[in-house]
Design an enzyme around this catalytic site. Sequence first.
Site, PDB file in Angstrom:
ATOM      1  N   ALA A 239       0.740  -1.743  -0.185  1.00 47.57           N
ATOM      2  CA  ALA A 239      -0.223   0.085  -0.117  1.00 47.57           C
ATOM      3  C   ALA A 239       0.820   1.666  -0.343  1.00 47.57           C
ATOM      4  O   ALA A 239       1.077   1.861  -1.270  1.00 47.57           O
ATOM      5  CB  ALA A 239      -0.543   0.380   1.221  1.00 47.57           C
ATOM      6  N   ARG A 240       1.100   1.550   1.479  1.00 46.20           N
ATOM      7  CA  ARG A 240       2.435   3.220   1.169  1.00 46.20           C
ATOM      8  C   ARG A 240       2.835   2.354   2.541  1.00 46.20           C
ATOM      9  O   ARG A 240       2.333   2.074   3.425  1.00 46.20           O
ATOM     10  CB  ARG A 240       1.321   4.009   1.147  1.00 46.20           C
ATOM     11  CG  ARG A 240       0.922   4.626   0.369  1.00 46.20           C
ATOM     12  CD  ARG A 240       1.677   4.990  -1.173  1.00 46.20           C
ATOM     13  NE  ARG A 240       1.257   5.588  -2.379  1.00 46.20           N
ATOM     14  CZ  ARG A 240       1.250   4.832  -3.189  1.00 46.20           C
ATOM     15  NH1 ARG A 240       1.252   3.542  -3.127  1.00 46.20           N
ATOM     16  NH2 ARG A 240       0.264   5.824  -4.165  1.00 46.20           N
ATOM     17  N   GLU A 269      10.860   7.246  -0.301  1.00 46.07           N
ATOM     18  CA  GLU A 269      11.181   5.984  -1.763  1.00 46.07           C
ATOM     19  C   GLU A 269      12.348   6.966  -1.925  1.00 46.07           C
ATOM     20  O   GLU A 269      11.303   8.379  -2.341  1.00 46.07           O
ATOM     21  CB  GLU A 269       9.948   5.402  -2.024  1.00 46.07           C
ATOM     22  CG  GLU A 269       9.241   4.537  -1.346  1.00 46.07           C
ATOM     23  CD  GLU A 269       7.597   4.125  -1.890  1.00 46.07           C
ATOM     24  OE1 GLU A 269       7.618   4.010  -3.350  1.00 46.07           O
ATOM     25  OE2 GLU A 269       6.751   3.114  -1.820  1.00 46.07           O
ATOM     26  N   HIS A 287       9.224  -0.623  -5.351  1.00 51.78           N
ATOM     27  CA  HIS A 287       7.632  -0.008  -5.648  1.00 51.78           C
ATOM     28  C   HIS A 287       6.553   0.022  -6.744  1.00 51.78           C
ATOM     29  O   HIS A 287       7.301   0.551  -8.249  1.00 51.78           O
ATOM     30  CB  HIS A 287       7.282   0.970  -5.393  1.00 51.78           C
ATOM     31  CG  HIS A 287       6.057   2.152  -5.238  1.00 51.78           C
ATOM     32  ND1 HIS A 287       6.148   3.103  -4.832  1.00 51.78           N
ATOM     33  CD2 HIS A 287       4.719   2.173  -5.914  1.00 51.78           C
ATOM     34  CE1 HIS A 287       4.887   2.795  -4.544  1.00 51.78           C
ATOM     35  NE2 HIS A 287       3.654   2.594  -5.511  1.00 51.78           N
ATOM     36  N   ILE A 288       6.574  -1.830  -7.540  1.00 56.01           N
ATOM     37  CA  ILE A 288       6.491  -1.993  -8.784  1.00 56.01           C
ATOM     38  C   ILE A 288       5.087  -3.048  -8.597  1.00 56.01           C
ATOM     39  O   ILE A 288       4.484  -3.828  -9.794  1.00 56.01           O
ATOM     40  CB  ILE A 288       7.546  -3.855  -9.165  1.00 56.01           C
ATOM     41  CG1 ILE A 288       7.618  -3.948  -8.512  1.00 56.01           C
ATOM     42  CG2 ILE A 288       8.949  -1.834  -9.397  1.00 56.01           C
ATOM     43  CD1 ILE A 288       7.937  -5.477  -9.048  1.00 56.01           C
ATOM     44  N   GLY A 289       4.391  -2.572  -8.035  1.00 56.11           N
ATOM     45  CA  GLY A 289       2.928  -2.955  -7.704  1.00 56.11           C
ATOM     46  C   GLY A 289       2.364  -3.326  -8.860  1.00 56.11           C
ATOM     47  O   GLY A 289       1.680  -3.608  -9.363  1.00 56.11           O
ATOM     48  N   SER A 290       1.973  -1.525  -9.304  1.00 61.93           N
ATOM     49  CA  SER A 290       1.307  -1.930 -10.678  1.00 61.93           C
ATOM     50  C   SER A 290       1.815  -2.157 -11.776  1.00 61.93           C
ATOM     51  O   SER A 290       2.150  -1.041 -12.652  1.00 61.93           O
ATOM     52  CB  SER A 290       0.654  -0.344 -10.749  1.00 61.93           C
ATOM     53  OG  SER A 290       1.693   0.873 -10.878  1.00 61.93           O
TER      54      SER A 290
HETATM   55  C1  DGY Z   1      -0.244   3.913  -6.850  1.00 66.56           C
HETATM   56  O1  DGY Z   1      -1.200   3.705  -8.265  1.00 66.56           O
HETATM   57  O2  DGY Z   1      -0.526   4.468  -6.160  1.00 66.56           O
HETATM   58  C2  DGY Z   1       1.195   3.006  -7.162  1.00 66.56           C
HETATM   59  O3  DGY Z   1       1.887   3.386  -5.904  1.00 66.56           O
HETATM   60  C3  DGY Z   1       1.468   3.615  -8.101  1.00 66.56           C
HETATM   61  O4  DGY Z   1       1.753   4.649  -8.289  1.00 66.56           O
END
Ligand code: DGY
Length: 321
Positions: A239-240, A269, A287-290
């Site tokens: 998430a964050r 980050e 931070h490669i979730g998306s």
């Molecule tokens: C989001 O969309 O919030 C992802 O963390 C990439 O910015």
Amino acid sequence: MPDKPIVLVTRKLPDEVEDRLQRSFAPILNPDDKLYSADDLVRLSDGAFAILPCHTEHFSADVVARLPESVKAVANFSVGVDHCDLAAARERGLIVTNTPDVLSDATAEIAILLMLGAARRAGEGEQLVRSAGWRDWSPKFMVGTQVTGKRLGIIGMGRVGQVVARRARGLDMEIHYYNRNRLAAELEDGAVFHETLESLLNVSQFLSIHCPATPESRGLMNADRIAELPDGAVLINTARGAVVDDDALIEALGSGKLAAAGLDVFNNEPGIDPRYRTQPNTFLLPHIGSATTETRIAMGNRAIDNLEAIAAGREPADRVA
Ligand code: DGY
């Protein structure tokens, strides 16, 4: 004066997305993908009707107040909007949008990857093979925590949380969740709702965080809350970083209270707390979730849909301020 509305695009976007932007708008692109400072944002957006930023650009109250008069909207290429001061935006009459839904599958994949990677010590193992340090096999070699059949606690059962639950059922996990509101039975799909976060934590052998970073959730996973988890639990965060107290998490990983953590997001980050790098029971991603081709194009299209609506005087689908 161009006849199309000017849009300041702060980062290099997928070609398909930039092509579509060129058709509908007069975009100011960033071919070198330079990271813009607050001053850059203010200077470059002069004359633009909107800005299309990522979470890497910060729209603090100060930046919002300094934006040129011409700027009417910030159409984010992100679902998270913690980089924008929404109260300041509302006060200035600035429209802010995000890109929900389209990144839920990709982010859920990374949550599952982190769960498996952290529990099964994939980072350590990969490092060992890569560094030519692998010497032997024995019954006690690289033994981790089994994921199959364990209880998964989900904080924030929104779009991403629900996809994670579906994927985790494929690993026979028992799903528990804590959310502002209880989901309808068909969305819950057998998941156990907890009225308090502490109750969820007490049963979560795996804990996956899917709530947004807000003033209320900042530092949510602090030492007291981590202490509520079963010994040997695994914490996952896609998430964050702000939702986790770094000192508390690193202490719990060092003491063995937690077996492992899988993290794709961090405070500050990319200048993360260096102790995460040396802690062997962390499985870390940048931070490669998306970060899939499909999702990044879909995020761009969603941001453009919002911009087109705003430019046409319509209400954008994904307005958050
Ligand atoms: C989001 O969309 O919030 C992802 O963390 C990439 O910015």
